[in-house]
Design a protein around this motif. Structure first.
Motif, PDB file in Angstrom:
ATOM      1  N   SER A  20       5.805  -0.123  -8.576  1.00  7.97           N
ATOM      2  CA  SER A  20       5.304   0.442  -7.450  1.00  7.97           C
ATOM      3  C   SER A  20       4.854   1.781  -7.977  1.00  7.97           C
ATOM      4  O   SER A  20       5.211   2.572  -9.134  1.00  7.97           O
ATOM      5  CB  SER A  20       6.382   0.836  -6.580  1.00  7.97           C
ATOM      6  OG  SER A  20       6.957  -0.321  -6.021  1.00  7.97           O
ATOM      7  N   SER A  56      -2.102  -4.395  -5.687  1.00  7.31           N
ATOM      8  CA  SER A  56      -2.138  -4.420  -4.123  1.00  7.31           C
ATOM      9  C   SER A  56      -1.850  -2.778  -4.056  1.00  7.31           C
ATOM     10  O   SER A  56      -1.480  -2.077  -4.670  1.00  7.31           O
ATOM     11  CB  SER A  56      -1.510  -5.122  -3.190  1.00  7.31           C
ATOM     12  OG  SER A  56      -0.192  -4.948  -3.655  1.00  7.31           O
ATOM     13  N   ARG A  57      -2.245  -2.317  -2.766  1.00  8.04           N
ATOM     14  CA  ARG A  57      -2.090  -1.223  -2.290  1.00  8.04           C
ATOM     15  C   ARG A  57      -1.896  -1.002  -0.720  1.00  8.04           C
ATOM     16  O   ARG A  57      -2.168  -1.810   0.041  1.00  8.04           O
ATOM     17  CB  ARG A  57      -3.361   0.021  -2.632  1.00  8.04           C
ATOM     18  CG  ARG A  57      -4.648  -0.522  -1.804  1.00  8.04           C
ATOM     19  CD  ARG A  57      -5.737   0.245  -2.439  1.00  8.04           C
ATOM     20  NE  ARG A  57      -5.729   1.672  -2.124  1.00  8.04           N
ATOM     21  CZ  ARG A  57      -6.422   2.684  -2.830  1.00  8.04           C
ATOM     22  NH1 ARG A  57      -6.935   2.226  -3.579  1.00  8.04           N
ATOM     23  NH2 ARG A  57      -5.911   3.766  -2.436  1.00  8.04           N
ATOM     24  N   ASP A  58      -0.964  -0.156  -0.576  1.00  7.63           N
ATOM     25  CA  ASP A  58      -0.660   0.381   0.978  1.00  7.63           C
ATOM     26  C   ASP A  58      -1.125   1.547   1.210  1.00  7.63           C
ATOM     27  O   ASP A  58      -0.368   2.648   0.950  1.00  7.63           O
ATOM     28  CB  ASP A  58       0.832   0.090   1.106  1.00  7.63           C
ATOM     29  CG  ASP A  58       1.140   0.181   2.512  1.00  7.63           C
ATOM     30  OD1 ASP A  58       0.643   0.732   3.482  1.00  7.63           O
ATOM     31  OD2 ASP A  58       2.404  -0.454   3.082  1.00  7.63           O
ATOM     32  N   ASN A  59      -2.108   1.808   1.794  1.00  8.07           N
ATOM     33  CA  ASN A  59      -2.883   3.010   1.950  1.00  8.07           C
ATOM     34  C   ASN A  59      -2.047   3.908   3.032  1.00  8.07           C
ATOM     35  O   ASN A  59      -1.729   5.008   2.786  1.00  8.07           O
ATOM     36  CB  ASN A  59      -3.959   2.994   2.551  1.00  8.07           C
ATOM     37  CG  ASN A  59      -5.078   2.576   1.436  1.00  8.07           C
ATOM     38  OD1 ASN A  59      -4.753   2.612   0.463  1.00  8.07           O
ATOM     39  ND2 ASN A  59      -6.301   1.789   2.032  1.00  8.07           N
ATOM     40  N   LYS A  67       1.227   3.799   3.116  1.00 11.71           N
ATOM     41  CA  LYS A  67       2.393   4.662   2.286  1.00 11.71           C
ATOM     42  C   LYS A  67       2.220   5.280   1.403  1.00 11.71           C
ATOM     43  O   LYS A  67       2.977   5.890   0.416  1.00 11.71           O
ATOM     44  CB  LYS A  67       3.279   3.456   2.092  1.00 11.71           C
ATOM     45  CG  LYS A  67       4.182   2.506   3.206  1.00 11.71           C
ATOM     46  CD  LYS A  67       4.941   1.550   2.654  1.00 11.71           C
ATOM     47  CE  LYS A  67       5.480   0.792   4.057  1.00 11.71           C
ATOM     48  NZ  LYS A  67       6.690  -0.054   3.457  1.00 11.71           N
ATOM     49  N   TYR A 121       1.099  -1.358  -5.682  1.00 17.13           N
ATOM     50  CA  TYR A 121       2.065  -2.312  -6.486  1.00 17.13           C
ATOM     51  C   TYR A 121       1.171  -3.114  -7.491  1.00 17.13           C
ATOM     52  O   TYR A 121       0.044  -3.299  -7.576  1.00 17.13           O
ATOM     53  CB  TYR A 121       2.404  -3.084  -5.447  1.00 17.13           C
ATOM     54  CG  TYR A 121       3.131  -2.511  -4.180  1.00 17.13           C
ATOM     55  CD1 TYR A 121       2.407  -2.134  -3.171  1.00 17.13           C
ATOM     56  CD2 TYR A 121       4.348  -2.047  -4.376  1.00 17.13           C
ATOM     57  CE1 TYR A 121       3.172  -1.681  -1.944  1.00 17.13           C
ATOM     58  CE2 TYR A 121       4.727  -1.178  -3.349  1.00 17.13           C
ATOM     59  CZ  TYR A 121       4.158  -1.136  -2.087  1.00 17.13           C
ATOM     60  OH  TYR A 121       4.864  -0.464  -1.085  1.00 17.13           O
TER      61      TYR A 121
END
Length: 125
Positions: free
Chosen positions: A21, A71-74, A76, A80
């Protein structure tokens, strides 16, 4: 202050998996491309993968594209890097990076402005 904190490294047996992460703060995460690099002992820093801002396009170095998923979680502000089928050759410090408009230079370290401290991945045989 811009901070990139990579985490999720550790000691894992060959064949195992890890998800790294990269928590980012201090910049508008949505507007930044995120990259992943690694540096093994005695070797040069190697560009692995990146995910773009906006639509989240991805790019992988040929050496890792079959085993790594970025990947990404905008929401949060976290990116990753999923690594499967780990090999002792994957032992390295893994770094995440951020910058704008660098996607096409994904694996070129000198294009990236912000760097985290890295997380150590050790793969035992």
């Amino acid at each position: 202050e811009v901070q990139l904190q990579a985490s999720g490294g550790g000691l894992v047996q060959a064949g195992g998996s890890l998800r790294l992460s990269c928590a980012v703060s201090g910049l508008p995460f949505d507007d930044y491309d995120i990259g992943w690099f690694r540096q093994a002992p005695g070797k040069e820093r190697e560009g692995l993968s990146c995910v773009s801002s906006g639509e989240g396009r991805t790019f992988y170095a040929d050496s890792v594209k079959d085993r790594f998923t970025v990947s990404r979680d905008n929401a949060k502000q976290i990116a990753y890097l999923q690594i499967n089928n780990l090999d002792p050759e994957d032992t390295a410090i893994y770094y995440c990076t951020a910058d704008t408009l660098v996607f096409r230079h994904c694996v070129k370290a000198n294009y990236w402005g912000y760097w985290g401290r890295g997380t150590l991945v050790t793969v035992s045989s």
